[in-house]
Design an enzyme around this catalytic site. Structure first.
Site, PDB file in Angstrom:
ATOM      1  N   GLU A   1       0.827  -1.220   0.000  1.00  0.00           N
ATOM      2  CA  GLU A   1       0.000   0.000   0.000  1.00  0.00           C
ATOM      3  C   GLU A   1       0.863   1.274   0.000  1.00  0.00           C
ATOM      4  O   GLU A   1       0.379   2.347   0.354  1.00  0.00           O
ATOM      5  CB  GLU A   1      -0.945   0.012   1.207  1.00  0.00           C
ATOM      6  CG  GLU A   1      -1.867  -1.181   1.332  1.00  0.00           C
ATOM      7  CD  GLU A   1      -2.886  -1.318   0.187  1.00  0.00           C
ATOM      8  OE1 GLU A   1      -2.910  -0.429  -0.702  1.00  0.00           O
ATOM      9  OE2 GLU A   1      -3.630  -2.306   0.175  1.00  0.00           O
TER      10      GLU A   1
ATOM     11  N   HIS B   1     -12.915  -3.440   3.947  1.00  0.00           N
ATOM     12  CA  HIS B   1     -11.476  -3.689   4.033  1.00  0.00           C
ATOM     13  C   HIS B   1     -10.881  -3.131   5.339  1.00  0.00           C
ATOM     14  O   HIS B   1     -10.288  -3.897   6.097  1.00  0.00           O
ATOM     15  CB  HIS B   1     -10.764  -3.081   2.810  1.00  0.00           C
ATOM     16  CG  HIS B   1      -9.292  -3.329   2.782  1.00  0.00           C
ATOM     17  ND1 HIS B   1      -8.607  -3.689   1.648  1.00  0.00           N
ATOM     18  CD2 HIS B   1      -8.350  -3.265   3.766  1.00  0.00           C
ATOM     19  CE1 HIS B   1      -7.318  -3.855   1.931  1.00  0.00           C
ATOM     20  NE2 HIS B   1      -7.142  -3.595   3.212  1.00  0.00           N
TER      21      HIS B   1
ATOM     22  N   HIS C   1      -2.711   2.340   8.302  1.00  0.00           N
ATOM     23  CA  HIS C   1      -3.822   1.559   7.762  1.00  0.00           C
ATOM     24  C   HIS C   1      -3.970   0.285   8.584  1.00  0.00           C
ATOM     25  O   HIS C   1      -2.969  -0.314   8.987  1.00  0.00           O
ATOM     26  CB  HIS C   1      -3.543   1.208   6.297  1.00  0.00           C
ATOM     27  CG  HIS C   1      -4.421   0.131   5.738  1.00  0.00           C
ATOM     28  ND1 HIS C   1      -5.785   0.300   5.585  1.00  0.00           N
ATOM     29  CD2 HIS C   1      -4.151  -1.118   5.305  1.00  0.00           C
ATOM     30  CE1 HIS C   1      -6.302  -0.808   5.086  1.00  0.00           C
ATOM     31  NE2 HIS C   1      -5.329  -1.690   4.906  1.00  0.00           N
TER      32      HIS C   1
ATOM     33  N   HIS D   1      -7.232  -2.960   9.966  1.00  0.00           N
ATOM     34  CA  HIS D   1      -8.506  -3.641   9.699  1.00  0.00           C
ATOM     35  C   HIS D   1      -9.330  -3.812  10.981  1.00  0.00           C
ATOM     36  O   HIS D   1      -9.576  -4.943  11.408  1.00  0.00           O
ATOM     37  CB  HIS D   1      -8.223  -5.033   9.097  1.00  0.00           C
ATOM     38  CG  HIS D   1      -7.360  -5.042   7.879  1.00  0.00           C
ATOM     39  ND1 HIS D   1      -6.656  -6.162   7.457  1.00  0.00           N
ATOM     40  CD2 HIS D   1      -7.071  -4.080   6.965  1.00  0.00           C
ATOM     41  CE1 HIS D   1      -5.985  -5.887   6.352  1.00  0.00           C
ATOM     42  NE2 HIS D   1      -6.209  -4.631   6.030  1.00  0.00           N
TER      43      HIS D   1
ATOM     44  N   GLU E   1     -17.423  12.104  22.765  1.00  0.00           N
ATOM     45  CA  GLU E   1     -16.196  12.806  22.365  1.00  0.00           C
ATOM     46  C   GLU E   1     -15.807  12.618  20.900  1.00  0.00           C
ATOM     47  O   GLU E   1     -14.844  13.227  20.437  1.00  0.00           O
ATOM     48  CB  GLU E   1     -15.053  12.408  23.306  1.00  0.00           C
ATOM     49  CG  GLU E   1     -15.404  12.813  24.723  1.00  0.00           C
ATOM     50  CD  GLU E   1     -14.237  13.034  25.646  1.00  0.00           C
ATOM     51  OE1 GLU E   1     -13.142  12.530  25.334  1.00  0.00           O
ATOM     52  OE2 GLU E   1     -14.428  13.693  26.675  1.00  0.00           O
TER      53      GLU E   1
HETATM   54  O1  2HA Z   1      -1.532  -6.587   3.588  1.00  0.00           O
HETATM   55  O2  2HA Z   1      -3.524  -4.406   4.805  1.00  0.00           O
HETATM   56  O3  2HA Z   1      -4.261  -3.533   2.428  1.00  0.00           O
HETATM   57  C1  2HA Z   1      -1.528  -5.326   4.094  1.00  0.00           C
HETATM   58  C2  2HA Z   1      -2.825  -4.700   3.867  1.00  0.00           C
HETATM   59  C3  2HA Z   1      -3.220  -4.422   2.487  1.00  0.00           C
HETATM   60 ZN    ZN Z   2      -5.457  -3.691   4.356  1.00  0.00          ZN
END
Ligand code: 2HA
Ligand code: ZN
Length: 270
Positions: free
Chosen positions: A116, A210, A139, A141, A169
């Site tokens: 990414e 995602h 990033h 999940h 908040e």
């Molecule tokens: O593998 O989260 O979006 C890493 C990730 C790809």
């Molecule tokens: Zn990801």
């Protein structure tokens, strides 16, 4: 040269990745972090002229020419970062208008930066235009934010308002709201460009089905943004199927604006 494993930026990066794993946000190789470093700080630990190898990026980002980033590696597990930082992390310097990255440290098993990387670098460009202090793109999940993208409209105003209503908040922590992308193929320049476009107006961008992207001036702020949005999504997923008897009203949110000196995104409150 000082020991880079003792550099404050490295210690904080390792602690953050470890904590994100502990939160369940980064299963297997899920998630990635990029932290922009100050050249003077890196020079205390590395010879900036000693390039281990050069990695093509597949995009251009002239605004980041010469910038140095500490970045998680592709295919690497956040779980393992603390045990082998030099394998799971790397320090790269963007050169040639961002077309190539000179590896200064890390990716010791021959690896490279996260798949990414385009979304990270393009988001850095976008956030630096809004706030020159921005240093982090993150990033991951988180389960409840992901779950919410299956059962809630993806309309950004509605999605934001729901999160704001879930904890008092929230509106204070992310008054600009969250932006939302529909499902897109990850790891591409296209999702990178779309994410960066969304980053122009908010520090949080949901990737439907995602995960989420966050940006901020340091790892703590960025982690805290995601943590707060995920807590709100968790409450939503606990109550979405139950009759709602009470909520935080727009009138109350206006009181929060006054009390905390923040301004909710234009047009998001009635
Ligand atoms: O593998 O989260 O979006 C890493 C990730 C790809
Ligand atoms: Zn990801």
């Amino acid at each position: 040269m000082k020991n880079i494993l003792e550099a404050p930026f490295m210690v904080e990066m390792i602690r953050t990745a470890t904590n994100m794993y502990a939160h369940g946000w980064d299963e297997r190789n899920g998630g990635n972090i990029s932290l922009m470093l100050e050249e003077a700080a890196v020079a205390e630990y590395l010879d900036l002229h000693s390039v281990l190898r050069t990695i093509p990026t597949g995009f251009t980002a002239p605004a980041l020419e010469g910038r140095i980033f500490l970045v998680t590696g592709t295919g690497k597990y956040f779980k393992n970062v603390q045990y082998a930082p030099e394998v799971n992390l790397g320090i790269v310097r963007l050169q040639d208008q961002g077309r190539r990255a000179d590896l200064l440290w890390g990716y010791a098993d021959g690896g490279q930066f996260t798949s990414e990387f385009p979304a990270h670098m393009m988001s850095h460009v976008a956030r630096l235009q809004v706030n020159p202090e921005n240093r982090v793109v993150m990033h991951c999940h988180p389960a409840n934010l992901l779950a919410m993208t299956y059962v809630h409209t993806l309309d950004e105003r509605a999605f934001t308002r729901t999160l704001w209503q879930m904890c008092t908040e929230c509106i204070v922590v992310f008054p600009e709201g969250v932006n939302v992308l529909p499902w897109m193929l990850c790891g591409t320049n296209e999702i990178g460009e779309a994410t960066a476009e969304k980053m122009r107006t908010a520090r949080l961008v949901v990737w439907s089905q995602h995960g989420i992207y966050g940006a901020g001036k340091d790892l703590d702020e960025t982690f805290g943004l995601i943590e707060t949005a995920e807590k709100a999504a968790e409450i939503y997923m606990k109550i979405a199927h139950l009759p709602r008897l009470n909520t935080i009203t727009d009138e109350q949110m206006h009181l929060l604006e006054q009390r905390f000196g923040i301004k909710a995104r234009e047009g998001y409150l009635d």
